[in-house]
Scaffold this motif. Sequence first.
Motif, PDB file in Angstrom:
ATOM      1  N   ASP A  77       0.800  -1.229   0.000  1.00 54.35           N
ATOM      2  CA  ASP A  77       0.000   0.000   0.000  1.00 54.35           C
ATOM      3  C   ASP A  77       0.834   1.282   0.000  1.00 54.35           C
ATOM      4  O   ASP A  77       0.273   2.373   0.138  1.00 54.35           O
ATOM      5  N   GLU A 341      -1.347   7.551  -0.555  1.00 53.33           N
ATOM      6  CA  GLU A 341      -1.398   6.366   0.296  1.00 53.33           C
ATOM      7  C   GLU A 341      -0.751   6.607   1.659  1.00 53.33           C
ATOM      8  O   GLU A 341      -1.070   5.910   2.637  1.00 53.33           O
ATOM      9  N   ALA A 344      -2.632   6.854   5.053  1.00 53.56           N
ATOM     10  CA  ALA A 344      -3.040   5.712   5.878  1.00 53.56           C
ATOM     11  C   ALA A 344      -2.273   5.662   7.196  1.00 53.56           C
ATOM     12  O   ALA A 344      -2.708   4.983   8.140  1.00 53.56           O
TER      13      ALA A 344
END
Length: 527
Positions: A77, A341, A344
């Motif tokens: 990720d 990303e 996160a």
Amino acid sequence: MALDGFCGNGLLFWVAFSLPGVDGGWDTKPRFHITPEEGGINDPNGLFYYKGVYHVFHQWHLPPQNPINWFHQTSRDLAHWERQGFIGIPCPSGGAVMDEMGIPTLFVCPNRTAVHYARPKNLSDPYLKEWIIESSNPVEGVYIPDFVPGYWDVSGYRGYDGVYRLVSGSCHKSGGSGAYCGDNNTPGNPQIMVLESPDMKSWKYVGQVWTGKNTSFGPRIECPQMMDRGLVSPKSGLVGVLSSYPGTFQNALHVGYPKGNGSSIEYISPTEGYILDFGVLYAGQTMYDPEHERRLYWGWIVGTRSCGRLCDGNDWKGALSLPRQISIRDDGSLIQDVAPEINALRVTPAYHSGPLHLEPGEATEVDIPQGLTVEMEVLIDGDLSGGSILVRTSEDMVEYTRISYTHDFGLMVCSVSANEPTDRLPYQPSCASAPPKLRKPKPNNAKSNANNSDFKSSEQSGRRNFIRIYVDVSVLEVHVNREISLTYRMYPTAQNASGVYVVNSRHDCGLSIRNLTVWGMASAYQP
């Protein structure tokens, strides 16, 4: 609150840390950047995406006795990473290329006459933990000009046209066969040469796609890369050439139109290219992300620069930057920003979020539980003169890192520390700076497309400025308006740094912040 010596123009961000002792030393290791468990990180050498996994290879060494090897880290990720270990490539240079089937090959171990391939041993394993270096030399017997002394740093890519290209940084030999692009190769000049192949089996020399002067860029070009997918649109006809300048210790992206058979490029970017980072970031490399049709960039954050006694006994060194999305509009101008990303890793809810207005001379504290690993987003309209944000400020305000940005003077980062670094006296500022904007592409050659991006410059949007700041222990990244970036290292010693303030240093006007959001940031690695 007095800010002695630092009143003046600009939106100022001060960042100061209290780092508790760990195992007899100071804890300076970043948490949410890519780091080694031990040993030293250097250049990112091979980057690609395979079966849902992002792969980052980088130089690794454990000084002084261990030679360089390649270390392998993976993520699904881009936010959370797993250290896979080193893969047995005992050389400092190389890159990755994906074939038409999406299978990766590493270009490794270049020298005067050879380049080698490394291929994954088990393609069914998405983490590709084992690699085999092939003994064959695919460039054996390939003609290169006499004035090129050999292959230096190499990389590869497959373009929109389906042709494979091997890109080598080198130098222009100016006399004597002994020189091989080293620091003693003066007055040789840096250059980048390109070979082409339809199948990665047979190669031919095409030409030099970039040349420069050693007085400006250093005796050679390091870590070159050529690219189009994810960086430019197919209709633009543009290509990008990434270079690392040892003379200025900067990464630059050159953009232009290939000419003839691709043996040269008509550049529309500034002479020095687009500088991707104005701080301590070097030897960057990019990859194409087919899942999101984008180009991702990582650079090597040099460490332990100016660390002095704080890093005595540390068993690690260096880090990689946060992944950035970089792209070129059809008019040739640059856009870059941290990959979304990374969000996160935010610790939610945010410590603070909302607008602020400060009267002349006013200061207000932002209540946060910790400031060691922090992300900040700041959106401001109008003139920035006199505003400041103080993060992890010591009670006596003796140690700090100051970040300022104005439309007229650009971005500047300065640290003041009681530490005894190697290049300055205690409490003497150490600074890095960047211009307010990158130079525009050459207008006579640009092919503009107004709809290529939803981003507008600060002038086009009522002088609105968006500033993103990442504080990660000893690493600071500042990104302004998706264009200017600066990476910095910080090594203060104060043990009472905990305050976060928004300050208006001016006494003749107020300061309005449209929105200030502050998050804590979690680690990229599992404990």
